[in-house]
Design a protein around this motif. Sequence first.
Motif, PDB file in Angstrom:
ATOM      1  N   SER A 182       5.959  11.861   8.960  1.00 56.83           N
ATOM      2  CA  SER A 182       7.260  11.190   8.914  1.00 56.83           C
ATOM      3  C   SER A 182       7.221   9.837   9.616  1.00 56.83           C
ATOM      4  CB  SER A 182       8.336  12.076   9.550  1.00 56.83           C
ATOM      5  OG  SER A 182       8.134  12.185  10.959  1.00 56.83           O
ATOM      6  N   ARG A 183       6.254   9.643  10.485  1.00 53.71           N
ATOM      7  CA  ARG A 183       6.145   8.371  11.195  1.00 53.71           C
ATOM      8  C   ARG A 183       5.696   7.240  10.267  1.00 53.71           C
ATOM      9  NH1 ARG A 183       3.318   9.664  16.989  1.00 53.71           N
ATOM     10  NH2 ARG A 183       3.608   7.401  17.150  1.00 53.71           N
ATOM     11  N   PHE A 184       5.188   7.621   9.096  1.00 50.92           N
ATOM     12  CA  PHE A 184       4.770   6.611   8.121  1.00 50.92           C
ATOM     13  C   PHE A 184       5.790   6.425   6.998  1.00 50.92           C
ATOM     14  CE2 PHE A 184       0.946   8.414   9.972  1.00 50.92           C
ATOM     15  CZ  PHE A 184       0.205   7.294  10.311  1.00 50.92           C
ATOM     16  N   SER A 185       6.811   7.253   6.971  1.00 52.71           N
ATOM     17  CA  SER A 185       7.704   7.299   5.805  1.00 52.71           C
ATOM     18  C   SER A 185       8.615   6.084   5.670  1.00 52.71           C
ATOM     19  CB  SER A 185       8.550   8.575   5.848  1.00 52.71           C
ATOM     20  OG  SER A 185       9.359   8.588   7.020  1.00 52.71           O
ATOM     21  N   LYS A 186       8.865   5.363   6.759  1.00 53.31           N
ATOM     22  CA  LYS A 186       9.789   4.226   6.697  1.00 53.31           C
ATOM     23  C   LYS A 186       9.109   2.908   6.369  1.00 53.31           C
ATOM     24  CE  LYS A 186      13.027   6.364   9.944  1.00 53.31           C
ATOM     25  NZ  LYS A 186      13.734   6.247  11.246  1.00 53.31           N
ATOM     26  N   ASP A 187       7.794   2.935   6.292  1.00 56.94           N
ATOM     27  CA  ASP A 187       7.045   1.709   6.019  1.00 56.94           C
ATOM     28  C   ASP A 187       6.345   1.859   4.676  1.00 56.94           C
ATOM     29  OD1 ASP A 187       5.513  -0.547   5.957  1.00 56.94           O
ATOM     30  OD2 ASP A 187       4.450  -0.164   7.837  1.00 56.94           O
TER      31      ASP A 187
END
Length: 431
Positions: free
Chosen positions: A261-266
Amino acid sequence: MSFAELSVPIVRSRRTPAPLVVQQHVDEAVQLRRVRSVLVRAPHVGLARLARLDERIAAHLDGIGIAGDLGAALCLQVLERAGVAEFFTVTVRSIMDRDTERLSRLLAAAAVLPEGRAGLLSAFGWVEAAALRGLVQPLLESGNPWWREVGLVACDQHGVDPGASLVDAMTDSDESLRRRALRIAGRRGRVDLRPYCVAAMDDESASCAFEAARAALLAGDRGASLARLESMAFANGVHSTEALLLLLKVVTSETGLAALSRFSKDRAQARILARGAGELGDPHGIAWLIDQMNDPMLARLAGESFSLITGLDLSLLDLECDPPDWIEFGPNDDPNDHDVAIDEDDSLPWPDPSKISSWWQVNSYRFPAGQRFFMGSPPGEAHCIRVLREGSQRQRRSAALFLSLMNPEAPLFPTEAPAWRQQRWLDGISV
C-alpha cells in the motif's frame, strides 16, 4: 599460483578439420550462449526447451574440441569482443582441454571485465564435475580473492559445499569475494552460518548487507533478516526491489498488503506494485491487477502476476488478445532511434481483461483472500516441485525460492544450471 603443474597431455584428432566447419561451431556456440542468457530468465521457457538449447550448445562445443589445436585457435579469436558468451566458450574448451596456462590467462583477463567474469563462472558450472578435478582446490587455496571466488562458485554450481573456505571468505576484506561467499552461504542451506550472516547485515557495502540478509532468511532467520530487508525495501537503494519481493514471499498477507500500500499512491511505482502483488500471492490484489490489464504499459506484467497467483496459462486458455497496433516496445528497426533497451515484458502474453474478468467472476471462490497462492495452490513442497518440473523459468525460480524458505537446510535449486544436471537432480527428488 599457476595451474602449470596440473597440465596433462591432450589427445588431438588425426583427421584434418575443415576450418569453415570449425568456425561455424565456434560462432554457433557463442550465439546460442547469448540466447541462453535471455531464455534462462524468460517467462515462456520451460526446462524442456532449455534442454534442447543446451544440447545444441554442447554439440557445438564438442565440435570445437574434436578440431583440436585449430578449434582452440579459432575459439581464442572470439575474445576480441570479450563478452559473456565469448568467455564462456573459450573457458569451457580450456577446461575440457586441461589447458591450465590458457585458464590462468583467462582468469587474469576476466578479473577486470564484468562480462568476462560472468562468462568464465558459468563455464565452470557448465562442465561436468569430473572435468574440474585438480582445478578447484588450487583456486580455493589461492591468495588471489578472484581465484577464490571462482573456486567457491564452482563448488556451489556442482552442489558441493566448499567447507572452511566459505567461512573464511565471508569475512574477507575483498568486497566481491565477501559478497559472493554470503550469497553462496544462503544458496547452500548452511544454517550453521546463520549467525555469521546476521552479523554481516551491518556490512558497509550495501550489496554485502543485502546478500547477508537474504542468506540469513534462507538459513531460517525470521527476525533480524526481515527487519533488515524491510528497511532496504523502502530505502530507495540499489537492492530495494529485490528486498521487497523477497520480503513478500515470507510475511503474512496482512503485512504484505500493508507494505504494498505504500506504493499505491505513486503511479510511477505501479510496476513494483504489480510485481509485488504476484509475489505476495494474495487474491485480494487480483481485481486491481485486472484493472491494470487495460494499461498497455502494465498489461503484460499484470497478466504475469495474475498467472503467478492462479496458475492459469493465458495463451493456452485463450485469455489473451492482440497487442495494441499503435505502440512499440523495445528496440525497433529505425537506425536513428538510440533506444536499444530490451522490453522487460518481452514474450509475456497480452491478457484480455474482459475474458479474464469473466473467468474470475466464476472462479474467484476458489481463491479466498487472506491466503497465499502460488500457481493456483498454496506453495507446498509437492506443488513447488511440480512447478520446478513443468513451469517456466520465472515460475521455476519462484518455486525454488519457496522450497528453500520452507526447508532452510535444503540448497536453493539452481534453475540456471545446465538442463541435463537439473533433470538429474529432479529425478532424485521424491515427494
